[in-house]
Design a protein around this motif. Structure first.
Motif, mmCIF file in Angstrom:
data_model
loop_
_atom_site.group_PDB
_atom_site.id
_atom_site.type_symbol
_atom_site.label_atom_id
_atom_site.label_comp_id
_atom_site.label_asym_id
_atom_site.label_seq_id
_atom_site.Cartn_x
_atom_site.Cartn_y
_atom_site.Cartn_z
ATOM 1 N N ASN A 256 2.721 43.881 -36.455
ATOM 2 C CA ASN A 256 1.444 43.620 -37.138
ATOM 3 C C ASN A 256 0.721 42.440 -36.512
ATOM 4 N N ARG A 257 1.500 41.419 -36.120
ATOM 5 C CA ARG A 257 0.889 40.242 -35.534
ATOM 6 C C ARG A 257 0.287 40.553 -34.161
ATOM 7 N N GLU A 258 0.982 41.399 -33.376
ATOM 8 C CA GLU A 258 0.443 41.790 -32.079
ATOM 9 C C GLU A 258 -0.887 42.512 -32.236
ATOM 10 N N LEU A 259 -0.970 43.326 -33.323
ATOM 11 C CA LEU A 259 -2.226 44.019 -33.574
ATOM 12 C C LEU A 259 -3.340 43.030 -33.901
ATOM 13 N N LEU A 260 -3.017 42.031 -34.698
ATOM 14 C CA LEU A 260 -4.015 41.029 -35.070
ATOM 15 C C LEU A 260 -4.441 40.196 -33.863
ATOM 16 N N VAL A 261 -3.476 39.908 -32.967
ATOM 17 C CA VAL A 261 -3.806 39.145 -31.749
ATOM 18 C C VAL A 261 -4.724 39.951 -30.850
ATOM 19 N N ASP B 205 -1.526 33.765 -30.483
ATOM 20 C CA ASP B 205 -0.451 34.637 -30.010
ATOM 21 C C ASP B 205 0.905 33.961 -29.953
ATOM 22 N N SER B 206 1.091 32.777 -30.578
ATOM 23 C CA SER B 206 2.384 32.084 -30.498
ATOM 24 C C SER B 206 3.034 32.011 -31.864
ATOM 25 N N HIS B 207 4.291 32.484 -31.959
ATOM 26 C CA HIS B 207 5.035 32.379 -33.209
ATOM 27 C C HIS B 207 6.504 32.689 -32.951
ATOM 28 N N ASP B 208 7.419 31.915 -33.546
ATOM 29 C CA ASP B 208 8.864 32.089 -33.357
ATOM 30 C C ASP B 208 9.440 32.810 -34.567
#
Length: 301
Positions: free
Chosen positions: A20-25, A32-35
């Motif tokens: 989901n985060r890749e889609l938002l990016v 685009d940075s998150h651990d």
């Protein structure tokens, strides 16, 4: 040290979050940075820590319960009684406060001696002043009229009570069978929301107009409630002056549109007599100015 192992379920949840985060990016909505693994570990540690706190609180409650059991054993198996503050009654009367009561008046002494409360009442001629007595209407407690002529004509009523009764079958009145149907009327046999008395009265318009108008207005006329107007008061007093008053309030009320018999009766006792507008020897006035019936409950001929 709390475990940081990530379960299979948690791994799948993080994978969904990553997608989901890749889609938002890609839509330039977030950075685009998150651990994700770090988040999972932190979350797992947080949950484990909360569980540990819950366990510690449960252990504390068990310790408290054990101490309470020891107290019960000390008091013979029963809980230690709690100290309570008993509210003291508020003593307002002089007798309860230990003070002397007010001395009784001669009239009160007479009531105590004879048991006759009339010693505390006064006749209107003694209660009211000269101007009130001079303008007052004097009645003997009986209404001598019939239904108001215009109402009688509109409804096609007979000219007197005897004719009305006989024209509708006559017979002897019975409280057990007021309509003469041979069946006793009970609460279950009347329409919902009506009392038995009001239902019976609604059936007696032509046979017993006094009973009907005691609880009902002329058909189609709205019953008023609340304070009486000056116009209604004047009509009341004019009818009392001409035809008397004090009984047969259903018939009396036909002269006052929008009012029924019991309203006229209440108005008479609560306002007319206490104001001195009408002097009726069947009533006397108490020390608070209220009208008290002292007459005999006899019907006029």
């Amino acid at each position: 040290m709390p475990s940081t192992h990530v379960s299979e379920y948690e791994q799948q949840r993080l994978e969904n979050i990553r997608q989901n985060r890749e889609l938002l990016v890609s839509l330039n909505l977030i950075g685009d940075s998150h651990d994700y693994s770090s988040s999972a570990a932190d979350n797992s540690a947080h949950v484990t820590g909360r569980r540990q706190i819950v366990k510690e609180k449960k252990a504390q409650r068990k310790t408290s319960d054990a101490e309470a059991s020891g107290d019960e054993a000390e008091w013979g198996g029963t809980k230690r009684p709690r100290s309570r503050i008993t509210a003291q009654p508020s003593r307002r009367s002089k007798r309860l406060r230990g003070e002397s009561a007010e001395p009784t008046t001669p009239a009160e002494d007479l009531v105590i001696e004879t048991g006759d409360i009339r010693g505390l009442l006064s006749e209107a001629s003694l209660h009211f002043t000269g101007p009130v007595l001079d303008s007052a209407i004097r009645v003997n407690g009986h209404y001598t009229g019939w239904v108001e002529p215009a109402v009688q004509e509109r409804l096609g009523l007979e000219s007197n009570s005897t004719a009305a009764w006989e024209s509708q079958g006559g017979g002897k009145f019975s409280f057990k069978d007021p309509l003469g149907t041979g069946k006793r009327i009970t609460k279950k046999s009347v329409p919902s929301g009506q009392s038995v008395a009001k239902y019976v009265a609604s059936k007696l318009l032509k046979k017993n107009p006094n009973a009907y108008f005691y609880r009902h207005t002329e058909p189609g006329v709205v019953q008023w409630t609340g304070d009486w107007t000056d116009e209604e008061r004047d009509i009341f007093l004019n009818v009392a002056r001409e035809l008397g008053c004090g009984d047969k309030w259903g018939l009396f009320s036909t002269y006052i549109p929008h009012r029924v018999g019991y309203q006229c009766s209440n108005y008479y006792r609560q306002y007319v007599i206490p104001a001195g507008w009408v002097i009726d020897d069947n009533y006397q006035i108490d020390s608070t100015g209220h009208a008290v019936y002292v007459g005999k409950h006899k019907r006029s001929n």
